[in-house]
Write a protein that holds these residues in place. Structure first.
Motif, PDB file in Angstrom:
ATOM      1  N   ALA A 103      11.327  16.155  -1.039  1.00 17.91           N
ATOM      2  CA  ALA A 103      11.033  15.585  -2.356  1.00 17.91           C
ATOM      3  C   ALA A 103       9.811  14.673  -2.303  1.00 17.91           C
ATOM      4  O   ALA A 103       8.975  14.668  -3.216  1.00 17.91           O
ATOM      5  CB  ALA A 103      12.243  14.814  -2.874  1.00 17.91           C
ATOM      6  N   GLY A 104       9.705  13.892  -1.214  1.00 17.19           N
ATOM      7  CA  GLY A 104       8.540  13.022  -1.052  1.00 17.19           C
ATOM      8  C   GLY A 104       7.252  13.812  -0.949  1.00 17.19           C
ATOM      9  O   GLY A 104       6.209  13.403  -1.472  1.00 17.19           O
TER      10      GLY A 104
ATOM     11  N   VAL B  53       2.951   7.285   1.046  1.00 15.71           N
ATOM     12  CA  VAL B  53       4.173   7.693   0.354  1.00 15.71           C
ATOM     13  C   VAL B  53       5.351   7.660   1.323  1.00 15.71           C
ATOM     14  O   VAL B  53       5.258   8.153   2.453  1.00 15.71           O
ATOM     15  CB  VAL B  53       4.036   9.105  -0.257  1.00 15.71           C
ATOM     16  N   ALA B  54       6.441   7.049   0.869  1.00 14.60           N
ATOM     17  CA  ALA B  54       7.677   6.996   1.654  1.00 14.60           C
ATOM     18  C   ALA B  54       8.856   7.374   0.765  1.00 14.60           C
ATOM     19  O   ALA B  54       8.745   7.356  -0.470  1.00 14.60           O
ATOM     20  CB  ALA B  54       7.887   5.601   2.235  1.00 14.60           C
ATOM     21  N   VAL B  55       9.949   7.725   1.391  1.00 18.96           N
ATOM     22  CA  VAL B  55      11.175   8.005   0.646  1.00 18.96           C
ATOM     23  C   VAL B  55      12.281   7.110   1.179  1.00 18.96           C
ATOM     24  O   VAL B  55      12.370   6.845   2.377  1.00 18.96           O
ATOM     25  CB  VAL B  55      11.590   9.491   0.772  1.00 18.96           C
ATOM     26  N   ASP B  56      13.108   6.626   0.273  1.00 18.97           N
ATOM     27  CA  ASP B  56      14.241   5.778   0.631  1.00 18.97           C
ATOM     28  C   ASP B  56      15.512   6.489   0.169  1.00 18.97           C
ATOM     29  O   ASP B  56      15.813   6.536  -1.025  1.00 18.97           O
ATOM     30  CB  ASP B  56      14.102   4.424  -0.063  1.00 18.97           C
ATOM     31  N   ASP B  57      16.249   7.064   1.122  1.00 17.63           N
ATOM     32  CA  ASP B  57      17.512   7.721   0.789  1.00 17.63           C
ATOM     33  C   ASP B  57      18.683   6.990   1.436  1.00 17.63           C
ATOM     34  O   ASP B  57      19.717   7.582   1.757  1.00 17.63           O
ATOM     35  CB  ASP B  57      17.494   9.190   1.218  1.00 17.63           C
ATOM     36  N   SER B  58      18.527   5.674   1.577  1.00 12.31           N
ATOM     37  CA  SER B  58      19.530   4.870   2.289  1.00 12.31           C
ATOM     38  C   SER B  58      20.813   4.680   1.497  1.00 12.31           C
ATOM     39  O   SER B  58      21.774   4.106   2.013  1.00 12.31           O
ATOM     40  CB  SER B  58      18.933   3.501   2.646  1.00 12.31           C
ATOM     41  N   LEU B  59      20.852   5.146   0.247  1.00  6.48           N
ATOM     42  CA  LEU B  59      22.078   5.033  -0.538  1.00  6.48           C
ATOM     43  C   LEU B  59      23.232   5.750   0.160  1.00  6.48           C
ATOM     44  O   LEU B  59      24.373   5.309   0.098  1.00  6.48           O
ATOM     45  CB  LEU B  59      21.851   5.637  -1.930  1.00  6.48           C
ATOM     46  N   PHE B  60      22.911   6.869   0.818  1.00  6.47           N
ATOM     47  CA  PHE B  60      23.900   7.598   1.615  1.00  6.47           C
ATOM     48  C   PHE B  60      23.558   7.424   3.092  1.00  6.47           C
ATOM     49  O   PHE B  60      22.387   7.287   3.450  1.00  6.47           O
ATOM     50  CB  PHE B  60      23.887   9.097   1.320  1.00  6.47           C
TER      51      PHE B  60
ATOM     52  N   ASP C 156      -2.395   8.839   1.981  1.00 10.65           N
ATOM     53  CA  ASP C 156      -2.778   8.495   3.348  1.00 10.65           C
ATOM     54  C   ASP C 156      -1.636   8.816   4.316  1.00 10.65           C
ATOM     55  O   ASP C 156      -0.600   8.161   4.321  1.00 10.65           O
ATOM     56  CB  ASP C 156      -3.110   6.996   3.403  1.00 10.65           C
ATOM     57  N   GLY C 157      -1.828   9.865   5.126  1.00 14.72           N
ATOM     58  CA  GLY C 157      -0.844  10.212   6.142  1.00 14.72           C
ATOM     59  C   GLY C 157       0.310  11.037   5.598  1.00 14.72           C
ATOM     60  O   GLY C 157       0.356  11.421   4.429  1.00 14.72           O
ATOM     61  N   ALA C 158       1.285  11.288   6.484  1.00 14.41           N
ATOM     62  CA  ALA C 158       2.456  12.095   6.126  1.00 14.41           C
ATOM     63  C   ALA C 158       3.499  11.233   5.424  1.00 14.41           C
ATOM     64  O   ALA C 158       3.509  10.001   5.536  1.00 14.41           O
ATOM     65  CB  ALA C 158       3.057  12.715   7.382  1.00 14.41           C
ATOM     66  N   VAL C 159       4.374  11.890   4.700  1.00 17.38           N
ATOM     67  CA  VAL C 159       5.482  11.203   4.040  1.00 17.38           C
ATOM     68  C   VAL C 159       6.456  10.701   5.099  1.00 17.38           C
ATOM     69  O   VAL C 159       6.821  11.438   6.026  1.00 17.38           O
ATOM     70  CB  VAL C 159       6.206  12.150   3.062  1.00 17.38           C
TER      71      VAL C 159
ATOM     72  N   GLY D 176       0.782  -1.232   0.000  1.00 20.33           N
ATOM     73  CA  GLY D 176       0.000   0.000   0.000  1.00 20.33           C
ATOM     74  C   GLY D 176       0.811   1.278   0.000  1.00 20.33           C
ATOM     75  O   GLY D 176       0.262   2.363   0.223  1.00 20.33           O
ATOM     76  N   THR D 177       2.122   1.167  -0.259  1.00 17.43           N
ATOM     77  CA  THR D 177       3.008   2.337  -0.204  1.00 17.43           C
ATOM     78  C   THR D 177       3.795   2.510  -1.491  1.00 17.43           C
ATOM     79  O   THR D 177       4.381   1.550  -2.013  1.00 17.43           O
ATOM     80  CB  THR D 177       4.004   2.206   0.964  1.00 17.43           C
ATOM     81  N   LEU D 178       3.803   3.745  -1.994  1.00 19.02           N
ATOM     82  CA  LEU D 178       4.713   4.116  -3.077  1.00 19.02           C
ATOM     83  C   LEU D 178       5.962   4.709  -2.435  1.00 19.02           C
ATOM     84  O   LEU D 178       5.875   5.649  -1.640  1.00 19.02           O
ATOM     85  CB  LEU D 178       4.077   5.161  -3.996  1.00 19.02           C
ATOM     86  N   THR D 179       7.113   4.158  -2.777  1.00 21.84           N
ATOM     87  CA  THR D 179       8.369   4.628  -2.213  1.00 21.84           C
ATOM     88  C   THR D 179       9.238   5.231  -3.310  1.00 21.84           C
ATOM     89  O   THR D 179       9.499   4.590  -4.329  1.00 21.84           O
ATOM     90  CB  THR D 179       9.137   3.477  -1.531  1.00 21.84           C
TER      91      THR D 179
END
Length: 457
Positions: free
Chosen positions: A235-236, A190-197, A251-254, A152-155
Motif C-alpha cells: 500500500a505504501g 514514505v513510511a507505513v505504520d501498521d502497528s495497530l495489529f 526519497d528511497g524505498a518505502v 521529512g516523512t509522510l507516514t
C-alpha cells in the motif's frame, strides 16, 4: 478452499413474528462496557460452554420424533420433517451430518438431527464474526486511514480498513501533495505504520499454504484487497507512486515505522460504514475482511488484536449479549478457514434466529441483507457455483437466504426460508468428511433447504 466470489446488490427482506422475551437491548456503549467487564472477570469454561436458558426453552437437542410426538407440528411441517428424516440419509452427505430447523414465529424446534454435534463449519463461522463486530463496534462504525508528516516523512497509518482502494489512496496523496507544495517541499520519504495489529500469525488450524491466496497475512493496512505477503508495504508503494505521478520526489524505498505523536496530520480517509462491509463479507464470503474485523472487534472490546483476543470477544458477545448456547462451540479464527473450528448446527441456527427479531434489526440487519440468495448470480449461491440448479432444488431459486461454507471435508449451509405454511424457518446443515464429489454434496444440501422451503415436497 473457502467461498470467494464477487459482490452483488442488496436483497432486503424482513422475516419476523411473535418473539420470545430476551434480555433488554443495551446501548452500544453499554454493550461494549459489559463485554469488557465480562472479559476482565474470570469465567469458567463450563459457564461459557453451558447451554443458555434460550436453548433450553427451545428444546434444542431434541430429536424430530420428540418434537413431532409433542403434537406441535401442522400437516406441512410434519411432511417437511418426514422428508428431512429421509433426505438427510442421502449417501452424498456421508455419515457425519447434522441439521436443525427452527420456526422463527412459534419458537419451536421443528427438526433436529445431531444438532448439538460440533462439526467443522467452514465459512459459517463468519456469522459469529459478523454478529460480534456489529455488536461491539456498531453498524455505523468507520475505519480511518491517516497520513501524517514529520521529519521529512509522510507516514500512512493503517486503521484496519480492508476495503481501502487505490482511488482512496490517490485522494490522500492529492491532499498530501498540496500541503507539501504549499510548504515549498518537493521531496519526501514514505513510511507505513501498521502497528495497530501485531505481526501476522497463523491461527490454530491454518497452514502457510493459505498465504496469500486464501487469505493474506492480516495487517492493518492494505489496498485494493491485494493478496500479497506484505500488504502494508504494498500500500505504501502505491501511495509513493501516486506522489511521484503528482510531481513529488520520493526519497528511497518505502519503510515501516510507527508515526510519532508529534507528527502533523495531513489527510485521512474513512471507510464505508461497517454495515456495508459486513454485507459484502457475508455475500461473497471474504476471508480477509473477516480476519480484519475479528481484530478490530477485539480492539473495540479492549482486547489484543489477535486471533485469541478476537475469538474471546466473539464468545462473550454470543453468550453474554444474546444468550446463544456455546455448548461444544470452538473457534480459532474469524473466517472459518481453521480446520480446528467446531460449531454445532444448533448454535448456528440460534445466531441466525437473532436476525429475525426486530429488536436486533438495526444492529444485525446487514447480515440478514447480506445472506446470499439461492440462484443469485455473483453470490456464493449463484449458478456459477452450481447451486440450486438440479431437479430437486431449482424450485427454491430466489427463496432461500443462506450462508455457505466450503472447505475440503466440510460443507455447510445455514440460513432462512419461508416455508410452505408461509412462516419463516431457520435452518442449519453441516456435513464433514463425506467422500462424495463436493458438487454432489452441495446438490444434496440444496435439496435439504428446498425441503425446508416446502417446494420439494
Amino acid at each position: 478452499m473457502n467461498d470467494i466470489t464477487a459482490e452483488t446488490p442488496v436483497h432486503s427482506f424482513a422475516p419476523g413474528g411473535r418473539r420470545r422475551h430476551r434480555k433488554a437491548k443495551q446501548s452500544s456503549i453499554g454493550v461494549r462496557r459489559a463485554i469488557v467487564l465480562a472479559l476482565a472477570l474470570p469465567v469458567t469454561s463450563a459457564a461459557l460452554a453451558g447451554p443458555s436458558a434460550f436453548a433450553a426453552e427451545k428444546g434444542i437437542g431434541t430429536t424430530a420424533k420428540d418434537t413431532a410426538a409433542g403434537g406441535t407440528l401442522d400437516a406441512d411441517d410434519q411432511q417437511m420433517v418426514a422428508n428431512l428424516e429421509t433426505r438427510v440419509l442421502d449417501q452424498r452427505l456421508g455419515s457425519e451430518v447434522s441439521g436443525v430447523v427452527l420456526d422463527s414465529e412459534s419458537d419451536a424446534t421443528l427438526w433436529d438431527h445431531n444438532g448439538a454435534t460440533a462439526l467443522m463449519p467452514a465459512s459459517n463461522t463468519k456469522l459469529a464474526t459478523a454478529t460480534a463486530a456489529l455488536t461491539v463496534l456498531g453498524p455505523n462504525h468507520k475505519f480511518t486511514t491517516r497520513v501524517v508528516y514529520g521529519n521529512g516523512t509522510l507516514t500512512v497509518v493503517g486503521g484496519g480498513d480492508r476495503t481501502l482502494t487505490s482511488a482512496d489512496l490517490a485522494e490522500l496523496a492529492k491532499t498530501a501533495v498540496a500541503g507539501l507544495k504549499a510548504a515549498g517541499l518537493t521531496s519526501v520519504k514514505v513510511a507505513v505504520d501498521d502497528s495497530l495489529f501485531g505481526e501476522p500469525t497463523l491461527a490454530n488450524g491454518w497452514n502457510t499454504g493459505y498465504y496469500p491466496d486464501s487469505v493474506a497475512p492480516v495487517r492493518a493496512l492494505v489496498v485494493d484487497g491485494h493478496g500479497v505477503q506484505d500488504t502494508s508495504i504494498d500500500a505504501g508503494q502505491v501511495f509513493a507512486q501516486q506522489l511521484t505521478a503528482a510531481g513529488v520526489t520520493v526519497d528511497g524505498a518505502v519503510t515501516r515505522a510507527e508515526a510519532s505523536p508529534g507528527d502533523v496530520p495531513v489527510a485521512r480517509h474513512q471507510s464505508a460504514p461497517l454495515s456495508e462491509i459486513v454485507h459484502k463479507m457475508i455475500k461473497v464470503s471474504d476471508n480477509n475482511i473477516a480476519e480484519t474485523l475479528l481484530r478490530m472487534t477485539a480492539l473495540g472490546a479492549g482486547r489484543p488484536a489477535t486471533f485469541e483476543g478476537g475469538t474471546e470477544v466473539v464468545r462473550q458477545v454470543l453468550s453474554v449479549r444474546y444468550g446463544v448456547s456455546l455448548d461444544n462451540f470452538e473457534i480459532h479464527d474469524g473466517s472459518g478457514l481453521s480446520r480446528a473450528n467446531r460449531i454445532p448446527a444448533a448454535t448456528l441456527a440460534e445466531i441466525l434466529e437473532l436476525l429475525t427479531e426486530s429488536r436486533y434489526s438495526r444492529t444485525l440487519g446487514s447480515i440478514l441483507d447480506g445472506l446470499p440468495v439461492s440462484g443469485e448470480a455473483g453470490s456464493t449461491l449463484g449458478p456459477e457455483w452450481g447451486r440450486f440448479d438440479d431437479v430437486n432444488s431449482k424450485c427454491a431459486v430466489g427463496k432461500v437466504h443462506a450462508k455457505t461454507g466450503t472447505l475440503t471435508g466440510a460443507i455447510a449451509l445455514s440460513g432462512l426460508t419461508q416455508g410452505k405454511d408461509g412462516k419463516w424457518k431457520v435452518f442449519s446443515f453441516i456435513e464433514n468428511n463425506s467422500t462424495a464429489n463436493p458438487n454432489d454434496i452441495k446438490d444434496a444440501m440444496d435439496g435439504l433447504a428446498a425441503t425446508v422451503n416446502g417446494c420439494w415436497a
